[in-house]
Design an enzyme around this catalytic site. Structure first.
Site, PDB file in Angstrom:
ATOM      1  N   ASP A   1      88.343  -4.972  16.450  1.00 18.26           N
ATOM      2  CA  ASP A   1      89.261  -4.442  16.629  1.00 18.26           C
ATOM      3  C   ASP A   1      89.514  -3.027  16.100  1.00 18.26           C
ATOM      4  OD1 ASP A   1      92.043  -4.536  17.910  1.00 18.26           O
ATOM      5  OD2 ASP A   1      92.651  -4.918  15.968  1.00 18.26           O
TER       6      ASP A   1
ATOM      7  N   ASN B   1      94.859  -0.458  12.771  1.00 17.21           N
ATOM      8  CA  ASN B   1      95.000  -1.432  11.885  1.00 17.21           C
ATOM      9  C   ASN B   1      95.377  -0.862  10.405  1.00 17.21           C
ATOM     10  OD1 ASN B   1      94.154  -3.951  13.536  1.00 17.21           O
ATOM     11  ND2 ASN B   1      92.503  -2.460  13.680  1.00 17.21           N
TER      12      ASN B   1
ATOM     13  N   CYS C   1      94.746  -0.020  19.822  1.00 15.90           N
ATOM     14  CA  CYS C   1      94.692  -0.967  21.014  1.00 15.90           C
ATOM     15  C   CYS C   1      94.756  -0.025  22.169  1.00 15.90           C
ATOM     16  CB  CYS C   1      95.809  -1.919  21.311  1.00 15.90           C
ATOM     17  SG  CYS C   1      95.709  -2.824  22.814  1.00 15.90           S
TER      18      CYS C   1
ATOM     19  N   HIS D   1      98.737  -9.971  11.694  1.00 10.12           N
ATOM     20  CA  HIS D   1      97.917  -8.783  12.089  1.00 10.12           C
ATOM     21  C   HIS D   1      98.776  -7.541  12.352  1.00 10.12           C
ATOM     22  CE1 HIS D   1      94.452  -7.540  14.469  1.00 10.12           C
ATOM     23  NE2 HIS D   1      95.222  -6.439  14.866  1.00 10.12           N
TER      24      HIS D   1
END
Length: 287
Positions: free
Chosen positions: A14, A247, A238, A205
């Site tokens: 990610d 993140n 993203c 998350h």
């Protein structure tokens, strides 16, 4: 006994998926091998999606083949459909993840399907994984806010979580994809989801776009959540969520949890080394 909170490292997948510079497989492998020395139980390292849509993850099979697997660590891969699942299984991923959304706008932007269509697509993956003995984790995106639809109703998140739980996901990760959640909206969302799925089967998350990820983690811990996804060095973002800065950094989550008196089992020195590697990868320096 000190309460244990697990950090699920997602940086190699990610975190790196949205980097503009194409990261060589050798650099990804070196980062993963370093993270494998930090004390993690689970590390997400690959994504078997179409290289057309996420070119950064095109070498996922090579990465899984090249890492030095440490005992006791589950190396995870993202799988959007049966083709992706079969590739992940052939590459010896220890577990796979399927990913849905709690908002229709994001679901269509991310995987070109409605929420219901996406769940139908995941059902055969979950069934085959069960037959193969491969654990399946579920992701839900946009659990508080969507870049296309605005605020996400907590009841919708609970509905999708219940369906993933019924499908056989061993854990469901709740994603604040654009990082606009607050302790208040995270709490409201979790209170709804907890009517469907027990706290010990949930993970948070939380992206740190608005600088509230650590506060959101604290709010989640208060409701019994004991697993949080994070990316070393704060890597990530993203590609289908405009404005998603990335993140929350693993090393920051580890410090906050430790300061609060929780045990993570992680080596802060190794995390710092990996974080520097992640920053070098982002800047294009030698890793």
């Amino acid at each position: 006994m000190v309460d244990f909170v697990e950090i699920f490292e997602v940086g190699p997948r990610d975190g790196l998926q949205n980097e503009k510079r194409m990261i060589p497989a050798a650099e990804k492998i070196k980062l993963i091998d370093t993270l494998s020395q930090a004390g993690f139980r689970r590390i997400e390292v690959a994504s078997f999606v179409s290289p057309k849509w996420v070119p950064q993850m095109a070498d996922s099979g090579e990465v899984l083949a090249g890492i030095t697997r440490a005992p006791g660590i589950s190396y995870a891969a993202l799988t959007p459909n049966m083709k992706g699942y079969e590739r992940a299984r052939d590459a010896r991923a220890d577990e796979v993840a399927i990913f849905g959304a709690a908002s229709e706008g994001f679901s269509r932007a991310n995987i070109n399907a409605s929420i219901d269509e996406s769940l139908e697509r995941f059902a055969p993956v979950a069934e085959q994984a069960k037959r193969d003995g491969v654990p399946v984790r579920g992701y839900i995106s946009c659990v508080t806010d969507c870049p296309y639809d605005g605020a996400t109703p907590p009841a919708k998140v609970a509905e999708v979580a219940a369906k993933l739980w019924a499908m056989g996901c061993y854990e469901i990760s709740l994603g604040d994809t654009i990082g606009q959640g607050s302790p208040e909206t995270i709490t409201a969302m979790l209170e709804a989801v907890l009517n469907e799925v027990p706290a010990q089967k949930l993970a948070g998350h939380y992206h740190d776009t608005a600088g509230r990820a650590l506060a959101n983690i604290e709010a989640s811990v208060a409701l019994g959540v004991r697993v949080f996804d994070a990316a070393v060095g704060g890597l990530g973002g993203c590609p289908y969520a405009p404005g998603a800065a990335g993140n929350v950094a693993t090393e920051a989550v580890n410090k906050r949890l430790t300061d609060l008196g929780y045990h993570t089992g992680l080596n802060a020195g190794v995390l710092d080394k990996a974080a520097q590697m992640a920053r070098d990868m982002r800047e294009g320096s030698d890793v």
